[in-house]
Design an enzyme around this catalytic site. Structure first.
Site, PDB file in Angstrom:
ATOM      1  N   HIS A  93      11.965  -9.384  -4.623  1.00  0.00           N
ATOM      2  CA  HIS A  93      10.804  -8.608  -4.154  1.00  0.00           C
ATOM      3  C   HIS A  93       9.519  -9.253  -4.683  1.00  0.00           C
ATOM      4  O   HIS A  93       9.514  -9.832  -5.773  1.00  0.00           O
ATOM      5  CB  HIS A  93      10.911  -7.153  -4.640  1.00  0.00           C
ATOM      6  CG  HIS A  93       9.918  -6.265  -3.956  1.00  0.00           C
ATOM      7  ND1 HIS A  93       8.597  -6.198  -4.340  1.00  0.00           N
ATOM      8  CD2 HIS A  93      10.044  -5.446  -2.890  1.00  0.00           C
ATOM      9  CE1 HIS A  93       7.957  -5.363  -3.538  1.00  0.00           C
ATOM     10  NE2 HIS A  93       8.806  -4.891  -2.648  1.00  0.00           N
ATOM     11  N   GLU A 141       7.528  -9.425   3.826  1.00  0.00           N
ATOM     12  CA  GLU A 141       6.426  -8.532   3.445  1.00  0.00           C
ATOM     13  C   GLU A 141       5.232  -9.349   2.956  1.00  0.00           C
ATOM     14  O   GLU A 141       5.284  -9.905   1.866  1.00  0.00           O
ATOM     15  CB  GLU A 141       6.849  -7.619   2.274  1.00  0.00           C
ATOM     16  CG  GLU A 141       8.084  -6.797   2.509  1.00  0.00           C
ATOM     17  CD  GLU A 141       8.269  -5.720   1.423  1.00  0.00           C
ATOM     18  OE1 GLU A 141       8.566  -4.584   1.801  1.00  0.00           O
ATOM     19  OE2 GLU A 141       8.102  -6.015   0.223  1.00  0.00           O
TER      20      GLU A 141
END
Ligand code: G3P
Length: 222
Positions: A93, A141
């Site tokens: 992430h 993202e």
């Protein structure tokens, strides 16, 4: 399956910690049952056990350390996450980046253990690099949109489309998700129209006055 996927990353908001985490997971379970959309919770490690044992939806860890069992005080072991009830993990992430060799290692180790891996990427180039490592999912993202409330599907549609195009060209089995700023039914619809197979999201649902209602709205236009 071809049903869209919603992964809620609980991050470290108070609204998604402890008892609040359990309630949020129950909202995911309820909306998933009602709508037939696959909903997955990614709570903090210390909340995995209580959620996995009280709620009937898949649970992912937010991170696993790229380590074998042994002397690594303070680290997150894949085997421990699995024993606690995690059926997989987010990897890399933007708020917890690791290097390419470690991403490869974790994809292999999760696959060996029949755990789901969802590798996060920040742009089309890193998505292409990760595609050849054979992950289950790539979730793209753009970091600058994370937590902004500005949906990637509107602000940077070319990143989603480009990722889908490149990943499918390199490794058609890999499923592509997108995230950052996603919160409404329109955002989710646009994300699917750009070719992604679901979304990875956080603040739009976690910080909503009524997360269950927000989840229903999220999937209302599919
Ligand atoms: O992992 C999902 C996340 O990084 C997106 O965050 O708050 O923009 O939905 P948010």
């Amino acid at each position: 399956t071809d049903t869209p996927i919603v992964i809620l990353n609980f991050k470290t908001y108070m609204e998604s910690t402890g008892k609040n985490a359990l309630n949020l997971a129950k909202a995911l379970e309820k909306v998933s049952t009602e709508t037939g959309i696959n909903m997955i919770a990614a709570p903090q490690h210390m909340d995995i056990y209580q959620i996995a044992h009280n709620v009937d939806i898949p649970v992912l860890a937010q991170h696993i350390d790229p380590l074998n069992p042994g002397g690594h005080t303070g680290s997150i072991l894949l085997e421990c996450a699995q024993n606690s009830g995690a059926s997989g993990s987010l990897i890399n992430h933007s708020e917890k980046r690791i290097n390419l060799a470690d991403i490869d290692y974790l994809i292999r180790r999760t696959s060996e253990k029949e755990m789901i891996n969802v590798v996060c990427t920040n742009n089309v180039q890193t998505s292409s690099a990760v595609a050849s490592l054979n992950p289950d999912f790539i979730a793209v993202e753009p970091p600058e949109l994370i937590g902004s409330g500005i949906p990637v599907s509107q602000a940077e549609p070319e990143v989603v489309e480009g990722t889908v195009e490149q990943v499918k060209r390199i490794n058609p089995q890999v499923k592509v998700l997108c995230g950052a700023g996603i919160s409404t039914g329109d955002d989710m619809k646009a994300a699917l129209e750009l070719g992604s197979e679901g979304v990875l999201l956080a603040s739009g649902i976690i910080m909503a006055k009524n997360p269950e209602k927000a989840l229903l709205d999220l999937v209302s236009k599919i």
